[in-house]
Write a protein that holds these residues in place. Sequence first.
Motif, PDB file in Angstrom:
ATOM      1  N   ILE A  79       0.823  -1.218   0.000  1.00  0.00           N
ATOM      2  CA  ILE A  79       0.000   0.000   0.000  1.00  0.00           C
ATOM      3  C   ILE A  79       0.856   1.267   0.000  1.00  0.00           C
ATOM      4  CG2 ILE A  79      -2.041  -1.058   0.991  1.00  0.00           C
ATOM      5  CD1 ILE A  79       0.388   0.959   3.181  1.00  0.00           C
TER       6      ILE A  79
ATOM      7  N   ASP B  14      -8.978   5.407   0.191  1.00  0.00           N
ATOM      8  CA  ASP B  14      -8.783   3.970   0.005  1.00  0.00           C
ATOM      9  C   ASP B  14      -8.864   3.565  -1.466  1.00  0.00           C
ATOM     10  OD1 ASP B  14      -8.609   3.852   2.733  1.00  0.00           O
ATOM     11  OD2 ASP B  14     -10.421   2.658   3.033  1.00  0.00           O
TER      12      ASP B  14
ATOM     13  N   THR C 298      -5.972   1.514  -3.340  1.00  0.00           N
ATOM     14  CA  THR C 298      -6.252   0.192  -3.901  1.00  0.00           C
ATOM     15  C   THR C 298      -5.735   0.077  -5.326  1.00  0.00           C
ATOM     16  OG1 THR C 298      -8.233  -0.044  -2.532  1.00  0.00           O
ATOM     17  CG2 THR C 298      -8.060  -1.459  -4.486  1.00  0.00           C
TER      18      THR C 298
ATOM     19  N   ASP D 241      -4.873  -5.138   3.755  1.00  0.00           N
ATOM     20  CA  ASP D 241      -5.928  -5.804   4.510  1.00  0.00           C
ATOM     21  C   ASP D 241      -6.417  -7.050   3.772  1.00  0.00           C
ATOM     22  OD1 ASP D 241      -7.477  -4.817   2.441  1.00  0.00           O
ATOM     23  OD2 ASP D 241      -8.703  -3.501   3.705  1.00  0.00           O
TER      24      ASP D 241
ATOM     25  N   LEU E 149      -6.707   2.440   4.416  1.00  0.00           N
ATOM     26  CA  LEU E 149      -5.912   1.405   3.762  1.00  0.00           C
ATOM     27  C   LEU E 149      -4.465   1.857   3.599  1.00  0.00           C
ATOM     28  CD1 LEU E 149      -5.774  -1.355   2.386  1.00  0.00           C
ATOM     29  CD2 LEU E 149      -6.504  -0.252   0.263  1.00  0.00           C
TER      30      LEU E 149
END
Length: 411
Positions: A66, A80, A84, A109, A158
Amino acid sequence: MTALLFTNARIVDGTAPERGAPMDVLVEAGRIREVAPKITSAAAETVDLGGRTLMPGLIDAHVHTIACLADLGANAKLPDSLVTVRAMKLMGEMLMRGFTTVRDVGGADHGLKVAAAEGFFPAPRLNISGKALSQTGGHCDFRGPYDDRETIKTGFALGALGRVCDGVPEMRKAAREEIKGGAQFIKIMANGGVASPTDPIHFLGFAREELLAVVEEAENAGTYVSAHLYTDAAIRRAVECGVHSLEHCNLIQAETAKFAAAQGAIAVPTLVTYDKLSSEGAAMGFPANSVAKIDSVRLAGMESIAIMREAGLPMAYGSDLLGQMHRHQSEEFVLRGQVMPAHEVIAAATFIAARLLRMEGQIGCIAPGAFADLVVVDGDPLADLALLTHQGRHMPIILQGGAFVKRTALN
């Protein structure tokens, strides 16, 4: 899924200093069915490697998928959705370098792991710790000395590497929450760090009772604790408390390395990140106060490899790169090759890393029953580790779970 028969393959898996004699490898239903000098199969597509090197898919045991920005504090503030998309791009590039499995030690995650496994986008197999656990003022606390706002307790972005928890009850709860959320092991910050603003390298961070508590929670869940560590004192303390995976270890000394080996620990050095943070970090947005910390650990990195090797402490492969510096992921091979034999360097990214991920016999090897994660290399990486660099340029074929993710003509 089409059965495949690779013929005339010279296997390099880190177990021997020279390439093996030509072998055939049969792949069926995503796994390796047979390895033998001569195999016949009327049902399989035959791929004659013509004496090229065949390796297990590579394993990087220390990544942050990330971390699309070098400034980790800024990364944690990104939406997020953006993180992603960028993470999937980073993982796709890792796969094209031959890394078919990676261990994310802070950030990714369970949702990202599932997305990678579904195969809509090319990505390595993910092994995750969820959010790393840090103390107030530690390596995941990016607030700085003048920011006294409360840290976030739930709903972690995230893009955040970790979460802050203090005291035994918070440590236990955080560990349980990460395991509930899909973490396969627990990552803690047990020393000061380079990227964070208020923790000099020598900081020990957690109290012993906190370390013992998180190790117990991991053991209760049938897994282990991985710890960010630099100094000899911090490493010794962590091993005494039951920490199994020792990340970085730049300042380790001989007696502690021997002790860690005797306790069955595994180290994960990450030389390349300090090399690149020193030369490129500032230009990539790495904070100035963090750049100033780099040399305190960078210059000892090579010596630490020699110390751990002499002590018999197993070392898995790790890169720990951030942002645009991820492109240097494979250069860890060359750096370690300056102080270790090539086959031992390759072992770090194959069977030793597989042992750390508790996937021995499934990844990191070319053996019946293992996942058919395979990389074809033009040339002999035992003679030239640089063949594993250059973004997979010398890898005409990459196979993951029996499926081609890269296939170019064999000249």
